[in-house]
Motif scaffolding. Structure first.
Motif, PDB file in Angstrom:
ATOM      1  N   CYS A 120      12.975  -6.677  -5.412  1.00 54.02           N
ATOM      2  CA  CYS A 120      13.118  -5.610  -4.418  1.00 54.02           C
ATOM      3  C   CYS A 120      14.434  -4.875  -4.576  1.00 54.02           C
ATOM      4  O   CYS A 120      15.393  -5.395  -5.099  1.00 54.02           O
ATOM      5  CB  CYS A 120      13.036  -6.190  -3.011  1.00 54.02           C
ATOM      6  N   SER A 166       9.278   3.651 -15.443  1.00 57.97           N
ATOM      7  CA  SER A 166      10.291   4.613 -15.005  1.00 57.97           C
ATOM      8  C   SER A 166      11.653   4.237 -15.570  1.00 57.97           C
ATOM      9  O   SER A 166      11.881   3.088 -15.985  1.00 57.97           O
ATOM     10  CB  SER A 166      10.366   4.625 -13.475  1.00 57.97           C
ATOM     11  N   LYS A 173      12.532  -3.348  -7.084  1.00 55.46           N
ATOM     12  CA  LYS A 173      11.126  -3.347  -6.674  1.00 55.46           C
ATOM     13  C   LYS A 173      10.432  -2.198  -7.391  1.00 55.46           C
ATOM     14  O   LYS A 173      10.788  -1.040  -7.201  1.00 55.46           O
ATOM     15  CB  LYS A 173      10.992  -3.183  -5.176  1.00 55.46           C
ATOM     16  N   PRO A 174       9.411  -2.528  -8.210  1.00 54.13           N
ATOM     17  CA  PRO A 174       8.732  -1.477  -8.965  1.00 54.13           C
ATOM     18  C   PRO A 174       7.814  -0.635  -8.092  1.00 54.13           C
ATOM     19  O   PRO A 174       7.294  -1.104  -7.082  1.00 54.13           O
ATOM     20  CB  PRO A 174       7.916  -2.264  -9.990  1.00 54.13           C
ATOM     21  N   SER A 175       7.617   0.592  -8.541  1.00 58.61           N
ATOM     22  CA  SER A 175       6.627   1.452  -7.896  1.00 58.61           C
ATOM     23  C   SER A 175       5.240   0.995  -8.357  1.00 58.61           C
ATOM     24  O   SER A 175       5.110   0.191  -9.285  1.00 58.61           O
ATOM     25  CB  SER A 175       6.862   2.900  -8.315  1.00 58.61           C
ATOM     26  N   ASP A 176       4.220   1.531  -7.736  1.00 60.18           N
ATOM     27  CA  ASP A 176       2.859   1.213  -8.165  1.00 60.18           C
ATOM     28  C   ASP A 176       2.653   1.656  -9.616  1.00 60.18           C
ATOM     29  O   ASP A 176       1.980   0.973 -10.389  1.00 60.18           O
ATOM     30  CB  ASP A 176       1.828   1.886  -7.256  1.00 60.18           C
ATOM     31  N   GLN A 177       3.235   2.789  -9.978  1.00 59.09           N
ATOM     32  CA  GLN A 177       3.116   3.293 -11.349  1.00 59.09           C
ATOM     33  C   GLN A 177       3.793   2.331 -12.330  1.00 59.09           C
ATOM     34  O   GLN A 177       3.260   2.058 -13.406  1.00 59.09           O
ATOM     35  CB  GLN A 177       3.731   4.687 -11.466  1.00 59.09           C
ATOM     36  N   ASP A 178       4.953   1.796 -11.962  1.00 54.16           N
ATOM     37  CA  ASP A 178       5.639   0.828 -12.822  1.00 54.16           C
ATOM     38  C   ASP A 178       4.835  -0.458 -12.968  1.00 54.16           C
ATOM     39  O   ASP A 178       4.763  -1.037 -14.047  1.00 54.16           O
ATOM     40  CB  ASP A 178       7.037   0.497 -12.284  1.00 54.16           C
ATOM     41  N   THR A 179       4.212  -0.885 -11.878  1.00 54.12           N
ATOM     42  CA  THR A 179       3.403  -2.097 -11.930  1.00 54.12           C
ATOM     43  C   THR A 179       2.245  -1.915 -12.911  1.00 54.12           C
ATOM     44  O   THR A 179       1.953  -2.803 -13.711  1.00 54.12           O
ATOM     45  CB  THR A 179       2.874  -2.453 -10.526  1.00 54.12           C
TER      46      THR A 179
END
Length: 109
Positions: free
Chosen positions: A20, A63, A78-84
């Motif tokens: 996070c 990113s 904490k990764p974004s949904d795009q990073d995940t």
């Protein structure tokens, strides 16, 4: 066994982006990222493997912030949904770097 363990270490390095927090910034260099991957695996991967994995990460859709978190060993990012989503794709590429490639079909002498 060592190659499988090495792959697990690199994938673990990628999961650094699943905690996070986090801030912005430019994408780190491939050299800096390779050095951190090698350091975080305690030498379990070769320089060539670390360079390959770093290139896969740099060239990925992660990113800049996620790549920076890996390069800085930031376990609080904490990764974004795009990073995940991008993590799954880049993990496959990293696996290719770490897993020994089978030689082409060459007949035995």
């Amino acid at each position: 066994m060592k190659k499988t363990l090495s792959a697990a270490f690199v994938v673990a390095a990628l999961t650094l982006t699943s905690a996070c927090g986090g801030g912005g910034g430019d994408r780190p260099s491939q050299d800096k990222l390779a050095a951190q991957l090698k350091k975080s695996t305690n030498g379990a991967i070769t320089g060539k493997q670390a360079d390959c994995a770093a290139k896969a990460i740099i060239d990925s859709d992660l990113s800049d912030e996620a790549v920076k978190a890996v390069a800085e060993n930031n376990t609080k990012y904490k990764p974004s949904d795009q990073d995940t989503k991008a993590q799954g794709d880049v993990s496959k590429e990293i696996g290719k770097c770490i897993t020994p490639q089978t030689p082409s079909s060459t007949p035995a002498p």
